[in-house]
Design an enzyme around this catalytic site. Structure first.
Site, short mmCIF file in Angstrom:
data_model
loop_
_atom_site.label_atom_id
_atom_site.label_comp_id
_atom_site.label_asym_id
_atom_site.label_seq_id
_atom_site.Cartn_x
_atom_site.Cartn_y
_atom_site.Cartn_z
N GLU A 1 -26.52 14.86 -5.56
CA GLU A 1 -27.81 15.17 -5.12
C GLU A 1 -28.84 14.20 -5.94
OE1 GLU A 1 -29.81 18.92 -6.09
OE2 GLU A 1 -28.01 19.51 -7.41
N CYS B 1 0.86 -1.23 0.02
CA CYS B 1 -0.07 -0.10 0.00
C CYS B 1 0.75 1.22 0.00
CB CYS B 1 -0.97 -0.06 1.13
SG CYS B 1 -1.92 1.55 1.46
N CYS C 1 -1.36 1.65 -3.20
CA CYS C 1 -2.38 2.80 -2.93
C CYS C 1 -1.72 4.10 -3.00
CB CYS C 1 -3.15 2.54 -1.78
SG CYS C 1 -3.46 0.98 -1.25
N GLU D 1 -6.38 1.99 -13.87
CA GLU D 1 -6.18 3.07 -13.25
C GLU D 1 -4.59 3.57 -13.93
OE1 GLU D 1 -7.63 2.24 -8.75
OE2 GLU D 1 -5.76 1.81 -9.06
N TYR E 1 -8.55 -3.37 -12.00
CA TYR E 1 -8.40 -1.74 -11.80
C TYR E 1 -7.19 -1.50 -11.92
CZ TYR E 1 -6.49 -2.76 -6.83
OH TYR E 1 -5.79 -2.92 -5.63
N LYS F 1 0.30 5.32 -6.20
CA LYS F 1 -0.60 5.26 -7.23
C LYS F 1 -1.50 6.43 -7.22
CE LYS F 1 -4.39 3.81 -6.77
NZ LYS F 1 -5.57 2.75 -6.27
N HIS G 1 -27.55 20.77 -2.85
CA HIS G 1 -27.56 21.34 -4.14
C HIS G 1 -26.80 22.66 -4.20
CE1 HIS G 1 -29.63 22.62 -7.82
NE2 HIS G 1 -29.71 23.88 -7.62
P1 FAD Z 1 1.25 -6.14 1.88
O1 FAD Z 1 1.02 -4.78 2.14
O2 FAD Z 1 1.74 -6.61 0.39
O3 FAD Z 1 2.47 -6.33 2.88
C1 FAD Z 1 3.18 -7.59 2.82
C2 FAD Z 1 4.69 -7.41 3.55
O4 FAD Z 1 5.16 -8.51 3.68
C3 FAD Z 1 5.48 -6.54 2.17
O5 FAD Z 1 6.19 -5.81 2.89
C4 FAD Z 1 6.36 -7.60 2.02
O6 FAD Z 1 7.90 -7.28 1.50
C5 FAD Z 1 6.58 -8.33 3.13
N1 FAD Z 1 7.00 -9.88 3.10
C6 FAD Z 1 6.62 -11.00 2.17
N2 FAD Z 1 7.12 -12.00 2.52
C7 FAD Z 1 7.97 -12.02 3.36
C8 FAD Z 1 8.85 -12.76 4.28
N3 FAD Z 1 8.81 -14.00 3.92
N4 FAD Z 1 9.67 -12.27 5.25
C9 FAD Z 1 9.41 -11.03 5.63
N5 FAD Z 1 8.68 -10.06 4.93
C10 FAD Z 1 7.87 -10.46 3.87
N6 FAD Z 1 -5.84 -1.19 -1.86
C11 FAD Z 1 -6.91 -0.23 -1.56
O7 FAD Z 1 -7.58 -0.35 -0.45
N7 FAD Z 1 -6.99 1.04 -2.22
C12 FAD Z 1 -5.98 1.08 -3.28
O8 FAD Z 1 -6.35 2.12 -4.02
C13 FAD Z 1 -5.22 0.34 -3.64
N8 FAD Z 1 -4.51 0.44 -4.78
C14 FAD Z 1 -3.54 -0.56 -4.91
C15 FAD Z 1 -2.76 -0.22 -6.04
C16 FAD Z 1 -1.59 -1.25 -6.72
C17 FAD Z 1 -0.92 -0.95 -7.70
C18 FAD Z 1 -1.57 -2.31 -5.71
C19 FAD Z 1 -0.51 -3.32 -6.17
C20 FAD Z 1 -2.49 -2.52 -4.75
C21 FAD Z 1 -3.27 -1.70 -4.30
N9 FAD Z 1 -4.20 -1.98 -3.22
C22 FAD Z 1 -5.23 -1.01 -2.82
C23 FAD Z 1 -4.02 -3.19 -2.36
C24 FAD Z 1 -3.41 -3.08 -1.13
O9 FAD Z 1 -2.03 -2.33 -1.55
C25 FAD Z 1 -3.14 -4.35 -0.35
O10 FAD Z 1 -4.54 -5.06 -0.40
C26 FAD Z 1 -2.50 -4.26 1.20
O11 FAD Z 1 -1.45 -3.59 0.81
C27 FAD Z 1 -2.44 -5.60 1.46
O12 FAD Z 1 -1.61 -5.44 2.93
P2 FAD Z 1 -1.00 -6.88 3.41
O13 FAD Z 1 -0.59 -6.34 4.85
O14 FAD Z 1 -1.94 -7.95 3.10
O15 FAD Z 1 0.22 -7.04 2.35
#
Ligand code: FAD
Length: 451
Positions: A439, A42, A47, A181, A177, A50, A434
């Site tokens: 609206e 994110c 997010c 986007e 999306y 972007k 309005h």
């Molecule tokens: P992540 O945020 O992906 O975090 C996982 C972390 O784990 C990462 O930092 C990774 O490096 C780390 N990791 C992975 N494996 C290991 C390991 N073995 N050991 C240690 N660390 C590890 N969502 C919205 O709500 N609104 C939006 O507008 C939106 N836009 C997006 C735009 C793009 C281009 C993308 C790709 C995604 C977007 N999302 C959006 C989705 C959102 O980013 C994700 O749903 C969210 O970040 C998920 O959070 P998470 O904690 O599950 O995983």
């Protein structure tokens, strides 16, 4: 049995950081491993960057609009390198905020990869092992590249924020999306943008009328969208990338971006060995409380591939803490999640699309599409859409779909009403604000369709 920690979190993204810091603030002994940058997808490659690029790209149209309103502005060039420097400084700042939140709440962090060894043990990349009573898998997901000749020449959403210079033209492949986007962003920044999508319409899974209008508007604005079209092969030709498409086209592009899906980060995590079940895409299988089949191991966020959005990952992280550390078993509610798609024009949506609702029960559809005052005055032809899908039996609003500038902001509030179970008559009883676009959402009198 004594453990090094009460909780070990793998992954410092939206879900992992929230769970770690809230648990630690309650006095739980927590450690977290992050192999890349804190804040996760994110903050670092999703997010946040972007949305900042959406903002940057929207200014191009504003100059013409301002001129139509009497301002004597001249459009200049967009300076990618100056924007990119500021963008990454902001991401560095935000990563610092995430690190500080963890540190100030007493979470011990390890800047390295972690993998599972057994139900209570993780191994870090330096070979050290840590034990914990509970382990939270929050590794998120990553983009997938298609398997076709030359695919390695393309980029994904991970790389788009790091381009040395903006391409003159770009091909974006995908219809989800993220693809749509970035098509809007690139077009707005002055890049000649082509989009190939193999399906019959972009944004699968959303309300059909909404998808149709957005696709139409994207084309109107100058994005060259090819539906029913995929890429067969690509190769380097001078400074360009030669692309052969299923429609027979052979074209050269400066840049090709794949936005063809994402996959959970579960490879080589040792999950099979400890008995954590995974689905077809490699997603961790969990119950309503985010618990895996191994009682000490839980998983939240994109790694579970439920609803892949930041606020959902955060809620799943919070519910995990309630369940495991506060003695308050809490299921995550995945129903009626309002969401925005930052296409241009923007979509705000909550609940069922017309087609999905009609499959479930008899419905009435209230919809209006019109030219909004601000853009129409400036001579722009673009249209907005306001739509309610209503249950005939209960009169409840089952879905609300908006295509309009600021639709994401509007749907957050409409989402409250829909989540509360508001009926069409509740919307009707609400006085219009309005003159606004929104609206119309409370002034639609007769259904346009009924099933
Ligand atoms: P992540 O945020 O992906 O975090 C996982 C972390 O784990 C990462 O930092 C990774 O490096 C780390 N990791 C992975 N494996 C290991 C390991 N073995 N050991 C240690 N660390 C590890 N969502 C919205 O709500 N609104 C939006 O507008 C939106 N836009 C997006 C735009 C793009 C281009 C993308 C790709 C995604 C977007 N999302 C959006 C989705 C959102 O980013 C994700 O749903 C969210 O970040 C998920 O959070 P998470 O904690 O599950 O995983």
């Amino acid at each position: 049995m004594s453990f090094d920690y009460d909780l070990f979190v793998i992954g410092g993204g939206s879900g992992g950081v929230r769970a770690a810091r809230v648990a630690a603030a309650d006095g739980v002994k927590v450690a977290l491993a992050e192999e890349d940058r804190y804040g996760g997808t994110c903050v670092i490659r999703g997010c946040v960057p972007k949305k900042l690029m959406v903002f940057a790209s929207e200014y191009s149209g504003m100059v013409d609009d301002a001129r139509a309103y009497g301002w004597d502005f001249q459009a200049g060039d967009f300076d990618w390198s100056s924007f990119k420097t500021k963008l990454h400084a902001e991401l560095d700042r935000l990563e610092g905020v995430y690190r500080n939140i963890l540190a100030s709440n007493g979470v011990e962090t390890f800047d390295q990869r972690a993998r599972m060894v057994d139900a209570h043990t993780v191994e870090l990349a330096d070979g050290s092992k840590k034990t914990a009573k509970h382990i939270l898998l929050a590794m998120g997901g990553r983009p997938v590249m298609p398997d076709l000749p030359g695919a390695e020449l393309g980029i994904t959403s991970n790389e788009i924020f790091h381009l040395d210079k903006l391409p003159e033209d770009i091909l974006i492949i995908g219809g989800g999306y993220i693809a749509c986007e970035f098509a809007g962003i690139m077009h707005g920044l002055g890049v000649k943008t082509t989009q190939y999508y193999r399906g019959a319409q972009i944004l699968r899974g959303f309300d059909d009328e909404t998808r149709g209008l957005v696709c139409e508007e994207m084309c109107q604005r100058g994005i060259d969208v090819h539906l029913g079209t995929n890429i067969l092969e690509m190769c380097k030709e001078g400074d360009k990338i030669w692309v052969k498409a299923t429609n027979g086209d052979e074209r050269l592009f400066d840049q090709v971006m794949f936005a063809t899906g994402r996959r959970p980060n579960t490879d080589n995590m040792g999950l099979e060995d400890v008995g954590v079940a995974m689905g077809r895409k490699g997603e961790v299988t969990v119950d309503d409380y985010s618990q895996t089949g191994v009682p000490s191991i839980f998983a939240v966020g994109d790694v579970t591939d439920r609803v892949n959005l930041t606020p959902v990952a955060i809620r799943e992280g919070m519910a995990f803490v309630e369940t495991v550390f506060r003695g308050n078993p809490t299921k995550v509610d995945h129903e009626l999640i309002p969401t925005a798609i930052f296409t241009q024009p923007e979509i705000g949506t909550v609940g069922l699309g017309e087609e999905e609702a009609a499959e479930q029960e008899p419905i009435e559809v209230y919809a209006t599409s019109f030219k909004p005052m601000q853009q129409s005055f400036a001579g722009r032809a673009e249209r907005v859409l306001m739509k309610l899908v209503v249950s005939k039996a209960t009169r409840k609003v089952l879905g609300c779909h908006i295509v309009a500038p600021g639709a994401g902001e509007m749907i957050q509030l409409a989402g409250v009403a829909v989540k509360m179970g508001a009926t069409k008559e509740d919307f009707d009883r609400t006085v219009a604000v309005h003159p606004t676009m929104s609206e119309e959402i409370v002034t639609m009198k007769a259904p346009v369709r009924s099933t």
